[in-house]
Write a protein that holds these residues in place. Structure first.
Motif, PDB file in Angstrom:
ATOM      1  N   ALA A  43      23.880  10.546 -12.689  1.00  0.00           N
ATOM      2  CA  ALA A  43      23.756  11.561 -11.642  1.00  0.00           C
ATOM      3  C   ALA A  43      23.272  12.895 -12.205  1.00  0.00           C
ATOM      4  CB  ALA A  43      25.092  11.730 -10.921  1.00  0.00           C
ATOM      5  N   GLU A  44      23.766  13.292 -13.367  1.00  0.00           N
ATOM      6  CA  GLU A  44      23.307  14.535 -13.994  1.00  0.00           C
ATOM      7  C   GLU A  44      21.825  14.433 -14.374  1.00  0.00           C
ATOM      8  OE1 GLU A  44      24.892  17.570 -15.116  1.00  0.00           O
ATOM      9  OE2 GLU A  44      26.352  17.058 -13.571  1.00  0.00           O
ATOM     10  N   PHE A  45      21.440  13.302 -14.930  1.00  0.00           N
ATOM     11  CA  PHE A  45      20.030  13.077 -15.268  1.00  0.00           C
ATOM     12  C   PHE A  45      19.167  13.127 -14.013  1.00  0.00           C
ATOM     13  CE2 PHE A  45      16.590   9.860 -15.858  1.00  0.00           C
ATOM     14  CZ  PHE A  45      15.851  10.537 -16.813  1.00  0.00           C
ATOM     15  N   SER A  46      19.674  12.558 -12.929  1.00  0.00           N
ATOM     16  CA  SER A  46      18.927  12.532 -11.677  1.00  0.00           C
ATOM     17  C   SER A  46      18.741  13.926 -11.111  1.00  0.00           C
ATOM     18  CB  SER A  46      19.650  11.642 -10.661  1.00  0.00           C
ATOM     19  OG  SER A  46      18.879  11.480  -9.488  1.00  0.00           O
ATOM     20  N   ARG A  47      19.802  14.756 -11.180  1.00  0.00           N
ATOM     21  CA  ARG A  47      19.684  16.124 -10.698  1.00  0.00           C
ATOM     22  C   ARG A  47      18.604  16.879 -11.480  1.00  0.00           C
ATOM     23  NH1 ARG A  47      23.612  19.749 -11.709  1.00  0.00           N
ATOM     24  NH2 ARG A  47      23.133  19.267 -13.875  1.00  0.00           N
ATOM     25  N   ASP A  48      18.561  16.664 -12.794  1.00  0.00           N
ATOM     26  CA  ASP A  48      17.536  17.324 -13.616  1.00  0.00           C
ATOM     27  C   ASP A  48      16.133  16.845 -13.256  1.00  0.00           C
ATOM     28  OD1 ASP A  48      19.600  18.634 -14.873  1.00  0.00           O
ATOM     29  OD2 ASP A  48      19.596  17.331 -16.652  1.00  0.00           O
ATOM     30  N   LEU A  65      15.225  15.745 -10.306  1.00  0.00           N
ATOM     31  CA  LEU A  65      14.900  16.308  -8.998  1.00  0.00           C
ATOM     32  C   LEU A  65      14.404  17.739  -9.142  1.00  0.00           C
ATOM     33  CD1 LEU A  65      14.841  16.302  -5.915  1.00  0.00           C
ATOM     34  CD2 LEU A  65      17.280  16.864  -5.921  1.00  0.00           C
ATOM     35  N   ILE A  66      15.058  18.518  -9.971  1.00  0.00           N
ATOM     36  CA  ILE A  66      14.618  19.897 -10.195  1.00  0.00           C
ATOM     37  C   ILE A  66      13.201  19.910 -10.756  1.00  0.00           C
ATOM     38  CG2 ILE A  66      15.021  21.971 -11.576  1.00  0.00           C
ATOM     39  CD1 ILE A  66      18.040  21.334 -11.375  1.00  0.00           C
ATOM     40  N   LEU A 116      10.938  17.571 -10.431  1.00  0.00           N
ATOM     41  CA  LEU A 116      10.018  17.106  -9.388  1.00  0.00           C
ATOM     42  C   LEU A 116       9.711  18.223  -8.402  1.00  0.00           C
ATOM     43  CD1 LEU A 116       8.535  14.819  -7.857  1.00  0.00           C
ATOM     44  CD2 LEU A 116      10.710  14.268  -6.766  1.00  0.00           C
ATOM     45  N   ARG A 117      10.728  18.972  -8.049  1.00  0.00           N
ATOM     46  CA  ARG A 117      10.537  20.084  -7.109  1.00  0.00           C
ATOM     47  C   ARG A 117       9.597  21.142  -7.705  1.00  0.00           C
ATOM     48  NH1 ARG A 117      15.828  20.970  -5.850  1.00  0.00           N
ATOM     49  NH2 ARG A 117      16.091  22.676  -7.320  1.00  0.00           N
ATOM     50  N   GLN A 118       9.770  21.423  -8.973  1.00  0.00           N
ATOM     51  CA  GLN A 118       8.908  22.408  -9.627  1.00  0.00           C
ATOM     52  C   GLN A 118       7.473  21.892  -9.756  1.00  0.00           C
ATOM     53  OE1 GLN A 118      11.100  22.928 -13.281  1.00  0.00           O
ATOM     54  NE2 GLN A 118      12.411  24.541 -12.434  1.00  0.00           N
ATOM     55  N   PHE A 119       7.312  20.598  -9.984  1.00  0.00           N
ATOM     56  CA  PHE A 119       5.990  20.012 -10.179  1.00  0.00           C
ATOM     57  C   PHE A 119       5.208  19.902  -8.875  1.00  0.00           C
ATOM     58  CE2 PHE A 119       3.372  16.050 -10.530  1.00  0.00           C
ATOM     59  CZ  PHE A 119       2.436  16.535 -11.442  1.00  0.00           C
ATOM     60  N   THR A 120       5.910  19.554  -7.784  1.00  0.00           N
ATOM     61  CA  THR A 120       5.224  19.269  -6.520  1.00  0.00           C
ATOM     62  C   THR A 120       5.337  20.380  -5.483  1.00  0.00           C
ATOM     63  OG1 THR A 120       7.169  18.181  -5.558  1.00  0.00           O
ATOM     64  CG2 THR A 120       5.639  16.800  -6.840  1.00  0.00           C
ATOM     65  N   GLY A 121       6.363  21.231  -5.605  1.00  0.00           N
ATOM     66  CA  GLY A 121       6.608  22.216  -4.554  1.00  0.00           C
ATOM     67  C   GLY A 121       7.200  21.607  -3.300  1.00  0.00           C
ATOM     68  N   ILE A 122       7.797  20.431  -3.393  1.00  0.00           N
ATOM     69  CA  ILE A 122       8.342  19.715  -2.249  1.00  0.00           C
ATOM     70  C   ILE A 122       9.507  20.489  -1.620  1.00  0.00           C
ATOM     71  CG2 ILE A 122       9.978  18.374  -3.644  1.00  0.00           C
ATOM     72  CD1 ILE A 122       9.319  15.934  -1.900  1.00  0.00           C
ATOM     73  N   HIS A 123       9.620  20.424  -0.279  1.00  0.00           N
ATOM     74  CA  HIS A 123      10.703  21.099   0.443  1.00  0.00           C
ATOM     75  C   HIS A 123      11.407  20.122   1.371  1.00  0.00           C
ATOM     76  CE1 HIS A 123       9.850  25.111  -1.022  1.00  0.00           C
ATOM     77  NE2 HIS A 123       8.570  24.966  -0.707  1.00  0.00           N
ATOM     78  N   GLU A 125      23.697  20.579  -5.537  1.00  0.00           N
ATOM     79  CA  GLU A 125      22.688  20.974  -4.565  1.00  0.00           C
ATOM     80  C   GLU A 125      22.908  20.249  -3.242  1.00  0.00           C
ATOM     81  OE1 GLU A 125      18.707  20.566  -5.994  1.00  0.00           O
ATOM     82  OE2 GLU A 125      19.106  21.593  -7.882  1.00  0.00           O
ATOM     83  N   THR A 126      22.132  20.648  -2.239  1.00  0.00           N
ATOM     84  CA  THR A 126      22.123  19.967  -0.948  1.00  0.00           C
ATOM     85  C   THR A 126      20.676  19.806  -0.490  1.00  0.00           C
ATOM     86  OG1 THR A 126      22.266  22.047   0.281  1.00  0.00           O
ATOM     87  CG2 THR A 126      24.333  20.965  -0.272  1.00  0.00           C
ATOM     88  N   GLY A 127      20.476  18.928   0.474  1.00  0.00           N
ATOM     89  CA  GLY A 127      19.137  18.745   1.025  1.00  0.00           C
ATOM     90  C   GLY A 127      19.091  17.557   1.960  1.00  0.00           C
TER      91      GLY A 127
END
Length: 417
Positions: free
Chosen positions: A112-117, A119-120, A122-129, A196-198
């Motif tokens: 889960a910790e690896f997954s959170r990292d 996701l962060i 991925l968000r920085q790379f793609t700008g996904i919202h 985080e949440t989403g």
């Protein structure tokens, strides 16, 4: 390499993204008309690595016996002549000891910790919202004995270096100011500030679009009939619209994965554990949650998603039923209404249920099978959203013959041999 992914939920789509990023030719197959329309559709919304805890824990059998008789029970069992349910319950009870709990929680937190990292990144790379927020998670204890019992979880958090805060009532109100309007007794809380949440549905749809731009093929409205094996390998997927041929095959069908694998002689100990949610428009932002709150008494998560409040929880063993009993809705309304009164339009809320694919040890099954070109990414239970990016990254490495960045040997189906 051509890879066919069976399942278009958050696990299947994140797997497709990372496989495509690794240079593979990917096809995703799903019976629904679009992504994330089953268990990924309206989950509780929290991304909570530190709260990645096994359901099987010391003391759970005694608690479960009491829960069955509560008005707003977090556990519901509908008895049925179901051998798979009985095997799953027996295996889960076999994990209700301190040693198994520590082993299972540690590997869950690792993923889960690896997954959170991921996701962060991925968000920085793609700008996904996706209505994302990074304001932490508060586990709220209405009773002192609940707060006194967090020792085993704190030890694991400390061992894994996960930041946390143990809060009194005033600290809980500082983290979630809307609680000031509640008359509920609050003994304290355990807060993880890095959670985080989403909206999982929004995320999966946005990532699907990005994956499609990178060449991933999505075959919607395709019923998957069976996996066909010859000579010790999978040769193709038989669907209701023809066969799909690939070099490697990934099963990411959640609770339906065991049904597909059984004819191949693969017994996957995943059982559907039904959960419920309501989604209510916010009426008063000053009374609403700012992030995610976990109501420990009723095992309900209350999450802020943009201008909505998502309330999800409960565990029901009832096979593959997707009915919506009014009593389950009343439990969700009671939890959020007592903690955040008049924050949301509960009368106008939408009501939903989904089938969580649970393993007896609460750890997902990720990795190879006895068939060399058949892989699994399933069994995430309540943590599919929390673990999605990490699971997708790991399985892409394993399929591509690369060594994953975290230990994965204890995640495969071989642990049940």
């Amino acid at each position: 390499m051509k890879v066919a992914i069976l399942g278009g939920g958050v696990i299947g789509v994140t797997s497709a993204w990372y496989l495509a990023q690794a240079g593979h030719e990917v096809t995703v197959i799903d019976r629904q008309p679009g992504p994330a329309l089953e268990t990924s559709f309206a989950n509780a919304g929290e991304i909570s690595p530190g709260y990645a805890s096994p359901w099987a824990a010391p003391g759970i059998p005694a608690k479960a016996a009491r829960w069955l008789f509560m008005q707003h029970a977090p556990l519901i069992v509908r008895p049925r002549p179901d051998a798979a349910m009985l095997r799953w319950i027996a295996a889960m009870l076999g994990n209700c000891n301190a040693r198994a709990y520590a082993v299972n929680k540690r590997r869950m937190v690792r993923l889960a910790e690896f997954s959170r990292d991921r996701l962060i990144a991925l968000r920085q790379f793609t700008g996904i919202h996706y209505d994302e927020r990074s304001l932490g998670t508060l586990q709220l204890f209405r009773e002192q004995k609940q707060l006194d019992g967090i020792g085993k979880d704190v030890k694991v958090l400390e061992a894994d270096g996960v930041p946390f805060e143990v809060l009194d009532r005033a600290g809980c109100l500082a983290a979630e100011p809307g609680l000031a309007n509640s008359a509920v007794p609050i003994a304290g809380g355990l807060r993880l500030p890095h959670d985080e949440t989403g909206d999982c549905f929004k995320f999966t749809n946005a990532l699907m679009a990005l994956a499609a731009e990178r060449g991933v093929t999505f075959l919607w409205n395709r019923g998957i009939d069976r996996l066909v094996a010859e000579g010790g390998r999978i040769t193709h997927v038989a669907t209701d619209a023809g066969d799909v041929v690939a070099d490697a095959y990934l099963v990411a069908m959640g609770s339906y994965s065991p049904l597909l694998l059984a004819p191949l002689g693969i017994r996957l100990p995943v059982y559907p554990v039904k959960g419920y949610s309501i989604t209510a428009p916010i009426l008063d932002e000053s009374r609403a949650p700012v992030s995610t709150l976990l109501d420990e008494s009723y095992k309900v998560a209350i999450t802020r998603l943009g201008d909505r409040i998502r309330v999800g929880g409960m565990a029901e063993l009832s096979g593959y039923s997707k009915d919506l009993p009014p009593a389950r809705r009343r439990t969700l309304e009671y939890s959020v209404g007592s903690l955040f009164p008049q924050a949301g339009d509960l009368a106008g809320a939408t009501f939903w249920s989904g089938l969580r694919p649970m393993t007896p040890d609460s750890t997902p099954v990720i990795g190879a099978t006895k068939l060399p070109n058949l892989f699994l990414n399933t069994g995430h239970g309540t943590l599919g959203w929390t673990m999605a990016c990490g699971s997708g990254h790991v399985i892409a490495d394993l399929i591509g013959g690369r060594r994953p960045e975290i230990e994965t040997g204890d995640l495969s189906i071989a642990r049940y041999a």
